[in-house]
Design an enzyme around this catalytic site. Structure first.
Site, PDB file in Angstrom:
ATOM      1  N   CYS A 134       0.830  -1.210   0.000  1.00  0.00           N
ATOM      2  CA  CYS A 134       0.000   0.000   0.000  1.00  0.00           C
ATOM      3  C   CYS A 134       0.860   1.255   0.000  1.00  0.00           C
ATOM      4  O   CYS A 134       1.359   1.673   1.040  1.00  0.00           O
ATOM      5  CB  CYS A 134      -0.923  -0.018   1.215  1.00  0.00           C
ATOM      6  SG  CYS A 134      -1.905   1.471   1.345  1.00  0.00           S
ATOM      7  N   CYS A 137      -0.517   4.109   2.164  1.00  0.00           N
ATOM      8  CA  CYS A 137      -0.340   3.944   3.612  1.00  0.00           C
ATOM      9  C   CYS A 137       1.109   4.198   4.005  1.00  0.00           C
ATOM     10  O   CYS A 137       1.384   4.815   5.028  1.00  0.00           O
ATOM     11  CB  CYS A 137      -0.694   2.532   4.054  1.00  0.00           C
ATOM     12  SG  CYS A 137      -2.126   1.828   3.285  1.00  0.00           S
ATOM     13  N   ASP A 138       2.042   3.687   3.226  1.00  0.00           N
ATOM     14  CA  ASP A 138       3.435   3.620   3.674  1.00  0.00           C
ATOM     15  C   ASP A 138       4.411   4.504   2.889  1.00  0.00           C
ATOM     16  O   ASP A 138       5.570   4.632   3.285  1.00  0.00           O
ATOM     17  CB  ASP A 138       3.920   2.157   3.602  1.00  0.00           C
ATOM     18  CG  ASP A 138       3.061   1.246   4.466  1.00  0.00           C
ATOM     19  OD1 ASP A 138       2.598   1.716   5.516  1.00  0.00           O
ATOM     20  OD2 ASP A 138       2.846   0.091   4.087  1.00  0.00           O
TER      21      ASP A 138
END
Ligand code: NDP
Length: 310
Positions: A134, A137-138
């Site tokens: 992701c 997200c990261d």
């Protein structure tokens, strides 16, 4: 024991749309959000193709809009994971976190799909320490660093473009000599100067001391000109597609060989009366937020019809 009229499992566009329609039809739906509230879409960067958002929309915003719309008409959204079902009876039996048992007259399965991994031992070793599925997200953790994205579809291109805005350099590792992504995404990737596309490369292993520091790739595996290539990277992002989250239902619902729940063509009807499947868990073809939403609507309408027969 709690007895629910309409239980919706999953909180992506299919689940929330089912909740909007079911609550407006006074089915008093209860939604169990599952492990990823808002669904898979919340792992992407921007939604540009959902009708009604001419300037695009941030996925969390869109899912929050859908959730609030469902709640406005009385849907109850609960956090929690359905861990076991028994569809052999009516009402259906459902367990939350293995302990709490519920009864439901109608069940809408909208559990979506999850990211696939390559299956390399080193992927597991470095999960959370440089391996991610992701970018949204990261990606933030890799500001001004070098990362690789694996895959040649729209997701991979989207993730690579997003990461290119944050990172110094992005490798896109593609196993074929071409990208499968849509023309517009291909063009975006090819025109981004800090994305380097490595066609016909496969990943052999990740390397590094306690965290990802590099990857060993193979070029033209099994063909003339095969050679190993090493790249120095700080992050490794998977974007090689998804598998449907249907294992929970395998004893009850018919599935295809990939695990997608089989429904009567054009409908959300499964082989079990009173159980409906909507969204990516039953869609190997389109897998779009808008098609998931549409199937959630159909599922709620069918659930309403079913409840009238009880
Ligand atoms: P896709 O199935 O379209 O693409 C998966 C990619 O991963 C392919 O390039 C595939 O290679 C590659 N791949 C699969 N397994 C491996 C492996 N073991 N090793 C290396 N590479 C591998 O999945 P996506 O998630 O990209 O897209 C799913 C759907 O969602 C599509 O319909 C897409 O159009 C849509 N989508 C739309 C977006 C948008 O419109 N903004 C954004 C994201 C997705 P190969 O080509 O060789 O099979």
């Amino acid at each position: 024991m709690e007895h629910i009229r309409c239980l919706i499992i999953g909180s992506g566009p299919a689940g929330y749309t089912a909740a909007i329609y079911a609550s407006r039809a006074n089915l008093q739906p209860i939604v169990y959000e599952g492990p990823q509230a808002g669904g898979q879409l919340t792992t992407t960067t921007e939604v540009e193709n959902f009708p009604g958002y001419p300037d695009g929309v941030e996925p969390f915003q869109m899912m929050d809009d859908m959730r609030r719309q469902a709640e406005r008409f009385g849907a109850e959204i609960r956090s929690g994971i359905v861990t076991k079902v028994d569809f052999g009876t009516t009402p259906k039996r459902v367990w939350i976190e293995d302990t709490q048992e519920l009864l439901a007259d109608a069940v809408i399965v909208a559990t979506g799909a999850s990211a696939r991994y390559l299956g390399l031992p080193s992927e597991n070793e470095y999960k959370g320490r440089g391996v991610s599925a992701c970018a949204t997200c990261d990606g933030f953790f890799y500001k001004r660093k070098t990362v690789a994205v694996v895959g040649g579809g729209d997701t991979a291109c989207e993730e690579a473009s997003y990461l290119a805005g944050l990172c110094q350099k992005v490798y896109l590792i593609v196993r074929k000599p071409y990208l499968r992504a849509s023309e517009i995404m291909q063009k975006r990737v090819m025109e981004t100067p800090n994305i380097e596309v490595l066609f016909e490369h496969n990943t052999l292993r990740l390397t590094g001391e306690g965290k990802v520091q590099g990857a060993d790739l193979v070029y033209r595996k099994g063909e003339a000109g095969e050679r190993e290539v090493h790249i120095n990277i700080d992050g490794f992002f998977l974007a090689i597609g998804h598998h449907p989250n249907s294992d929970l239902f395998k004893d009850w619902l018919q599935r295809d060989e990939q695990g997608y729940i089989l429904t009567q063509p054009g409908t959300p009807l499964t082989n079990v009366p009173g159980v409906f499947a909507a969204g990516d868990v039953a869609d190997p073809h389109y897998r779009q937020a808008v098609t998931a939403a549409a199937s959630g609507c159909k599922a709620a309408i069918e659930a309403e019809k079913w409840l009238k027969t009880l």
